[in-house]
Write a protein that holds these residues in place. Structure first.
Motif, PDB file in Angstrom:
ATOM      1  N   THR A 172       0.832  -1.193   0.000  1.00 21.45           N
ATOM      2  CA  THR A 172       0.000   0.000   0.000  1.00 21.45           C
ATOM      3  C   THR A 172       0.869   1.246   0.000  1.00 21.45           C
ATOM      4  OG1 THR A 172      -1.717  -1.152   1.221  1.00 21.45           O
ATOM      5  CG2 THR A 172      -1.850   1.244   1.182  1.00 21.45           C
ATOM      6  N   PHE A 173       1.908   1.204   0.862  1.00 18.30           N
ATOM      7  CA  PHE A 173       2.688   2.435   1.044  1.00 18.30           C
ATOM      8  C   PHE A 173       4.009   2.439   0.275  1.00 18.30           C
ATOM      9  CE2 PHE A 173       0.016   2.139   4.877  1.00 18.30           C
ATOM     10  CZ  PHE A 173      -0.711   3.287   4.661  1.00 18.30           C
ATOM     11  N   ILE A 174       4.600   1.302   0.023  1.00 18.80           N
ATOM     12  CA  ILE A 174       5.879   1.288  -0.699  1.00 18.80           C
ATOM     13  C   ILE A 174       5.591   1.145  -2.197  1.00 18.80           C
ATOM     14  CG2 ILE A 174       8.167   0.250  -0.903  1.00 18.80           C
ATOM     15  CD1 ILE A 174       7.596   1.354   1.887  1.00 18.80           C
ATOM     16  N   ILE A 175       5.039   0.007  -2.564  1.00 18.02           N
ATOM     17  CA  ILE A 175       4.570  -0.147  -3.935  1.00 18.02           C
ATOM     18  C   ILE A 175       3.051  -0.154  -3.855  1.00 18.02           C
ATOM     19  CG2 ILE A 175       4.530  -1.656  -5.944  1.00 18.02           C
ATOM     20  CD1 ILE A 175       7.289  -2.618  -5.122  1.00 18.02           C
ATOM     21  N   PRO A 176       2.433   0.911  -4.304  1.00 16.84           N
ATOM     22  CA  PRO A 176       1.032   1.144  -3.913  1.00 16.84           C
ATOM     23  C   PRO A 176      -0.009   0.349  -4.710  1.00 16.84           C
ATOM     24  CG  PRO A 176       1.833   2.960  -5.247  1.00 16.84           C
ATOM     25  CD  PRO A 176       2.975   2.003  -5.104  1.00 16.84           C
ATOM     26  N   PHE A 177       0.176  -0.979  -4.765  1.00 18.10           N
ATOM     27  CA  PHE A 177      -0.848  -1.791  -5.421  1.00 18.10           C
ATOM     28  C   PHE A 177      -2.210  -1.580  -4.774  1.00 18.10           C
ATOM     29  CE2 PHE A 177       2.600  -4.941  -6.758  1.00 18.10           C
ATOM     30  CZ  PHE A 177       2.584  -4.494  -8.060  1.00 18.10           C
ATOM     31  N   GLY A 178      -2.196  -1.447  -3.444  1.00 18.68           N
ATOM     32  CA  GLY A 178      -3.449  -1.280  -2.700  1.00 18.68           C
ATOM     33  C   GLY A 178      -4.245  -0.078  -3.174  1.00 18.68           C
ATOM     34  N   CYS A 179      -3.515   0.937  -3.656  1.00 16.92           N
ATOM     35  CA  CYS A 179      -4.184   2.175  -4.063  1.00 16.92           C
ATOM     36  C   CYS A 179      -5.033   1.989  -5.307  1.00 16.92           C
ATOM     37  CB  CYS A 179      -3.158   3.270  -4.335  1.00 16.92           C
ATOM     38  SG  CYS A 179      -2.364   3.833  -2.842  1.00 16.92           S
ATOM     39  N   PHE A 180      -4.702   1.003  -6.096  1.00 21.98           N
ATOM     40  CA  PHE A 180      -5.497   0.901  -7.319  1.00 21.98           C
ATOM     41  C   PHE A 180      -6.437  -0.301  -7.320  1.00 21.98           C
ATOM     42  CE2 PHE A 180      -2.329  -2.065  -8.903  1.00 21.98           C
ATOM     43  CZ  PHE A 180      -2.984  -2.829  -9.846  1.00 21.98           C
ATOM     44  N   ARG A 215     -15.839   6.903   4.372  1.00 26.22           N
ATOM     45  CA  ARG A 215     -14.678   7.542   3.737  1.00 26.22           C
ATOM     46  C   ARG A 215     -14.714   7.319   2.217  1.00 26.22           C
ATOM     47  NH1 ARG A 215      -9.840   5.516   7.542  1.00 26.22           N
ATOM     48  NH2 ARG A 215     -11.223   3.724   7.734  1.00 26.22           N
ATOM     49  N   GLU A 216     -15.925   7.378   1.678  1.00 28.08           N
ATOM     50  CA  GLU A 216     -16.127   7.080   0.264  1.00 28.08           C
ATOM     51  C   GLU A 216     -15.195   7.868  -0.650  1.00 28.08           C
ATOM     52  OE1 GLU A 216     -18.653   7.172   2.332  1.00 28.08           O
ATOM     53  OE2 GLU A 216     -19.581   5.207   2.025  1.00 28.08           O
ATOM     54  N   LEU A 217     -15.188   9.200  -0.421  1.00 30.08           N
ATOM     55  CA  LEU A 217     -14.428  10.051  -1.334  1.00 30.08           C
ATOM     56  C   LEU A 217     -12.937   9.702  -1.289  1.00 30.08           C
ATOM     57  CD1 LEU A 217     -15.016  12.353  -3.323  1.00 30.08           C
ATOM     58  CD2 LEU A 217     -14.203  13.935  -1.544  1.00 30.08           C
ATOM     59  N   LEU A 218     -12.448   9.495  -0.071  1.00 30.61           N
ATOM     60  CA  LEU A 218     -11.034   9.170   0.104  1.00 30.61           C
ATOM     61  C   LEU A 218     -10.675   7.897  -0.666  1.00 30.61           C
ATOM     62  CD1 LEU A 218      -8.361   9.804   1.651  1.00 30.61           C
ATOM     63  CD2 LEU A 218      -9.157   8.169   3.374  1.00 30.61           C
ATOM     64  N   TYR A 219     -11.486   6.864  -0.468  1.00 28.08           N
ATOM     65  CA  TYR A 219     -11.185   5.579  -1.111  1.00 28.08           C
ATOM     66  C   TYR A 219     -11.356   5.656  -2.627  1.00 28.08           C
ATOM     67  CZ  TYR A 219     -10.670   3.130   3.315  1.00 28.08           C
ATOM     68  OH  TYR A 219     -10.217   2.708   4.510  1.00 28.08           O
ATOM     69  N   MET A 220     -12.291   6.502  -3.016  1.00 26.30           N
ATOM     70  CA  MET A 220     -12.515   6.648  -4.443  1.00 26.30           C
ATOM     71  C   MET A 220     -11.311   7.280  -5.125  1.00 26.30           C
ATOM     72  SD  MET A 220     -15.400   8.946  -6.267  1.00 26.30           S
ATOM     73  CE  MET A 220     -15.186   9.340  -7.978  1.00 26.30           C
ATOM     74  N   LEU A 221     -10.649   8.183  -4.389  1.00 18.57           N
ATOM     75  CA  LEU A 221      -9.555   8.942  -5.005  1.00 18.57           C
ATOM     76  C   LEU A 221      -8.181   8.304  -4.808  1.00 18.57           C
ATOM     77  CD1 LEU A 221     -10.691  12.605  -4.275  1.00 18.57           C
ATOM     78  CD2 LEU A 221     -10.882  11.296  -6.405  1.00 18.57           C
ATOM     79  N   THR A 222      -8.124   7.222  -4.011  1.00 20.35           N
ATOM     80  CA  THR A 222      -6.805   6.619  -3.786  1.00 20.35           C
ATOM     81  C   THR A 222      -6.083   6.226  -5.079  1.00 20.35           C
ATOM     82  OG1 THR A 222      -7.952   4.571  -3.297  1.00 20.35           O
ATOM     83  CG2 THR A 222      -7.004   5.776  -1.416  1.00 20.35           C
ATOM     84  N   TYR A 269      -7.333  -2.614  -3.916  1.00 20.56           N
ATOM     85  CA  TYR A 269      -7.986  -2.906  -2.650  1.00 20.56           C
ATOM     86  C   TYR A 269      -8.781  -1.726  -2.092  1.00 20.56           C
ATOM     87  CZ  TYR A 269      -8.320  -3.444   2.380  1.00 20.56           C
ATOM     88  OH  TYR A 269      -8.756  -3.447   3.660  1.00 20.56           O
ATOM     89  N   LEU A 270      -8.128  -0.578  -1.965  1.00 16.07           N
ATOM     90  CA  LEU A 270      -8.803   0.562  -1.346  1.00 16.07           C
ATOM     91  C   LEU A 270     -10.023   1.038  -2.144  1.00 16.07           C
ATOM     92  CD1 LEU A 270      -5.668   2.417   0.038  1.00 16.07           C
ATOM     93  CD2 LEU A 270      -7.374   1.136   1.333  1.00 16.07           C
ATOM     94  N   PRO A 271      -9.863   1.287  -3.447  1.00 15.68           N
ATOM     95  CA  PRO A 271     -11.074   1.687  -4.193  1.00 15.68           C
ATOM     96  C   PRO A 271     -12.117   0.568  -4.262  1.00 15.68           C
ATOM     97  CG  PRO A 271      -9.186   1.494  -5.669  1.00 15.68           C
ATOM     98  CD  PRO A 271      -8.661   1.381  -4.292  1.00 15.68           C
ATOM     99  N   LEU A 272     -11.668  -0.677  -4.133  1.00 14.16           N
ATOM    100  CA  LEU A 272     -12.626  -1.791  -4.130  1.00 14.16           C
ATOM    101  C   LEU A 272     -13.526  -1.711  -2.893  1.00 14.16           C
ATOM    102  CD1 LEU A 272     -13.148  -4.270  -5.992  1.00 14.16           C
ATOM    103  CD2 LEU A 272     -11.895  -5.624  -4.320  1.00 14.16           C
ATOM    104  N   MET A 273     -12.942  -1.221  -1.795  1.00  9.51           N
ATOM    105  CA  MET A 273     -13.730  -1.009  -0.580  1.00  9.51           C
ATOM    106  C   MET A 273     -14.900  -0.071  -0.870  1.00  9.51           C
ATOM    107  SD  MET A 273     -11.966  -2.325   2.218  1.00  9.51           S
ATOM    108  CE  MET A 273     -11.769  -1.240   3.610  1.00  9.51           C
ATOM    109  N   TYR A 274     -14.575   0.975  -1.651  1.00 11.17           N
ATOM    110  CA  TYR A 274     -15.619   1.938  -2.008  1.00 11.17           C
ATOM    111  C   TYR A 274     -16.651   1.284  -2.923  1.00 11.17           C
ATOM    112  CZ  TYR A 274     -17.781   5.539  -4.898  1.00 11.17           C
ATOM    113  OH  TYR A 274     -18.680   6.283  -5.609  1.00 11.17           O
ATOM    114  N   LEU A 275     -16.184   0.569  -3.938  1.00  5.53           N
ATOM    115  CA  LEU A 275     -17.096  -0.038  -4.913  1.00  5.53           C
ATOM    116  C   LEU A 275     -18.048  -1.015  -4.247  1.00  5.53           C
ATOM    117  CD1 LEU A 275     -14.875  -0.777  -8.059  1.00  5.53           C
ATOM    118  CD2 LEU A 275     -16.405   1.140  -7.651  1.00  5.53           C
ATOM    119  N   THR A 276     -17.562  -1.731  -3.215  1.00  4.98           N
ATOM    120  CA  THR A 276     -18.377  -2.774  -2.606  1.00  4.98           C
ATOM    121  C   THR A 276     -19.077  -2.309  -1.339  1.00  4.98           C
ATOM    122  OG1 THR A 276     -16.436  -3.562  -1.393  1.00  4.98           O
ATOM    123  CG2 THR A 276     -16.902  -4.611  -3.510  1.00  4.98           C
TER     124      THR A 276
END
Lengths: 259, 325
Positions: free
Chosen positions: A202-210, A225-232, A212-219
């Protein structure tokens, strides 16, 4: 734009070897098809993995596959950059009044990855209908953000791998941990892994940003924290900046050592 | 136009012994050797000059070309080419130069040469009218028309080299670096390439620096040579001067009858003799070519003869000996 002229050149060269093109393309289609089949079979036995349903994992998988296929199409030059150093092709690149990044991108365009891309789109489409998310415009945009962000992140990793070639042309297989390995890991929502793996990706190589995190928003798991996760995914794009910086260092190193 | 001042460059090269044991050891500990590729190299080249840059393999020729073309930075020293420092400000600088590496191609392998040229036009942002004019000129003078629409992989080496040189001139550079442009070419192609280099030099006041192992290239193109050996400039000046300095003998080969041992010549050494053919090495400080022939023709019926000046390799070897390297 000059990049597309480079690409046209690559495609022209490609057309000289048509049979090979079609075979690779079909092969690429099945590579990712079987990977997907693996996930399907797993879910045939287990109902969910750490609370994630088949549709959700399939979407995650589809996003990663799409991003990876697009990256391999465009940034293949960095993937095979070792040969550029060995064969002196990079000298030629240095002699042209254009950016080195652009020239390496333009040196190769892996058309055969379109087979993989086609398969990924099919997966994405199916997954989107299987999971029970209420799709709306915002979510569709997020999905596009995810793919774009993934392309930038994978491209960044390819550039990092290529940069290593400036320092040594030996033993570069380790970078595959992050390209092929990263693709496999990121095919599942990161919560199924240990905490440190999750943090690293998530923080070093940010795979999570594209994914896992936005998937939280989608599901619908964003919990306010919709907006935050949407913009990750947009934050994930920033990963390319340090990669370009490191590349510049590599070019400077090449200037002083040659090949 | 081109000024190099005290350029130094040292390369670090990994060393490894022979055998599996040494290979294993090298996984953990490396020994390095330092090779001084350029040692205090200085010279000046004016606009419109053709300069031959010669020396044996590994002498530092390619390293110098790389420094001058901006793809290698030296450890110390100054290089001023058209008010640029080549390895800084790369993208601006390289618009002004053309570089041909004889052993490598700059064109795209699988597409017609004309397509490669078109892409170069876009890379260098050459205005359409200027491009058409330059391409016409190059096509004509280099005789490219018959293979311009053939993919590079299907043309001969001679044709390829002509295309390569043309490609490096499309953007009308002021300076052309040629790294062994005639390597592997047949006699006809060599002539064509030389003629062409001369023509563009005269027409456009193009400055040309070429490295070569073929002394005929030098003789056909220029009198100024810079000779480098083990990273050091050994000579900078006219080829005639070098030759003169080390031109201490002639090789005289005669075919004669009758079949018998030829006479000994004072001041000359009989290098080989078989049947009707004898090779002498004449020390020109002791005996002139004409007196040697006169002497020989007293006892032999000379059917044929050739006189050879020492090859450039031996002249260079002589220079090495003089400089103790």
């Amino acid at each position: 734009m000059i990049y597309f002229k480079y690409v046209r050149m690559v495609i022209k060269s490609f057309m000289q070897y048509r049979a090979s093109f079609w075979l690779t393309m079909i092969g690429q289609f099945f590579v990712s098809f079987f990977a997907f089949l693996g996930i399907y079979l797993m879910f045939a036995r287990f109902d969910n993995i750490a609370g994630w349903s088949f549709g959700e994992v399939a979407l995650c998988f589809g996003v990663v596959q799409t991003a990876f296929a697009v990256t391999e199409c465009f940034a293949r030059g960095f993937d095979i950059f070792r040969d550029f150093i060995k064969q002196g092709t990079f000298d030629r690149i240095m002699l042209r009044p254009r950016s080195t990044i652009l020239q390496v991108l333009g040196s190769n365009f892996e058309l055969s990855r379109i087979g993989r891309l086609a398969q990924s789109f099919v997966t994405l489409g199916l997954a989107a209908s299987w999971m029970d998310a209420d799709w709306n415009a915002m979510k569709a945009v997020t999905l596009i953000f995810m793919i774009v962000s993934g392309v930038f992140i994978f491209t960044g990793i390819f550039i990092l791998g290529a940069t290593v070639c400036f320092f040594t042309v030996e033993g570069l297989e380790f970078i595959n941990i992050f390209t092929d390995g990263g693709r496999e890991i990121a095919s599942y929502p990161l919560t199924i892994y240990a905490k440190w793996i999750m943090r690293f990706f998530t923080f070093i190589i940010p795979f999570g940003c594209f994914n896992y995190l936005p998937l939280m928003y989608l599901t619908g798991r964003a919990e306010g924290r919709e907006l935050l996760y949407m913009l990750t995914p947009l934050a994930g794009i920033l990963f390319i900046a340090p990669c370009l910086g490191v590349w510049r260092l590599g070019v400077r190193r090449y200037l002083s050592t040659g090949n | 136009m081109i000024t190099l001042k005290n350029i130094n460059k040292t390369f670090k090269v990994a060393q490894r012994g022979k055998g599996a044991g040494a290979a294993f050891k090298a996984l953990f500990k490396r020994d390095y050797k330092y090779i001084r590729a350029l040692n205090d190299v200085s010279f000046h080249i004016g606009e419109g000059e053709i300069v031959g840059y010669i020396g044996p393999n590994g002498a530092g020729k390619s390293t110098t070309i790389k420094v001058m073309s901006g793809i290698l930075s030296p450890d110390s020293g100054q290089c001023d080419i058209m008010d640029f420092t080549p390895w800084k400000n790369r993208r601006e600088y390289v618009k002004n130069i053309g570089v041909v590496f004889g052993q490598r191609t700059q064109l795209w392998w699988d597409v017609p040469i004309a397509d490669s040229f078109d892409l170069l036009r876009d890379i260098y942002k050459i205005p359409a009218a200027e491009y058409a004019r330059t391409l016409d000129m190059l096509t004509e003078t280099m005789g490219l028309s018959e293979f311009l629409n053939t993919p590079l992989r299907q043309v001969s080496l001679g044709q390829r080299m002509r295309a390569e040189i043309a490609a490096s001139l499309l953007h009308s550079p002021k300076i052309l670096f040629l790294d062994e442009p005639t390597i592997g070419l047949d006699a006809v192609s060599k002539l064509a390439v030389r003629q062409f280099i001369k023509a563009v030099n005269a027409e456009r006041k193009l400055t040309v620096i070429l490295t070569t192992h073929d002394q005929n290239d030098i003789e056909a193109l220029t009198d100024r040579v810079i000779l480098i050996g083990r990273g050091k400039i050994l000579h900078d000046g006219s080829m005639q001067n070098i030759k003169h300095k080390f031109d201490t003998y002639r090789t005289l080969t005669i075919t004669f009858s009758p079949r018998e041992a030829p006479a000994a010549l004072p001041g000359a050494e009989l290098v080989s003799w078989s049947g009707e053919r004898a090779v002498y090495r004449l020390d020109t400080s002791k005996i002139t070519v004409s007196s040697a022939i006169g002497e020989l023709s007293k006892t032999l019926n000379i059917l044929d003869m050739t006189v050879e000046t020492p090859p450039i390799e031996e002249i260079i070897a002589g220079l090495y000996a003089e400089h103790g390297i």
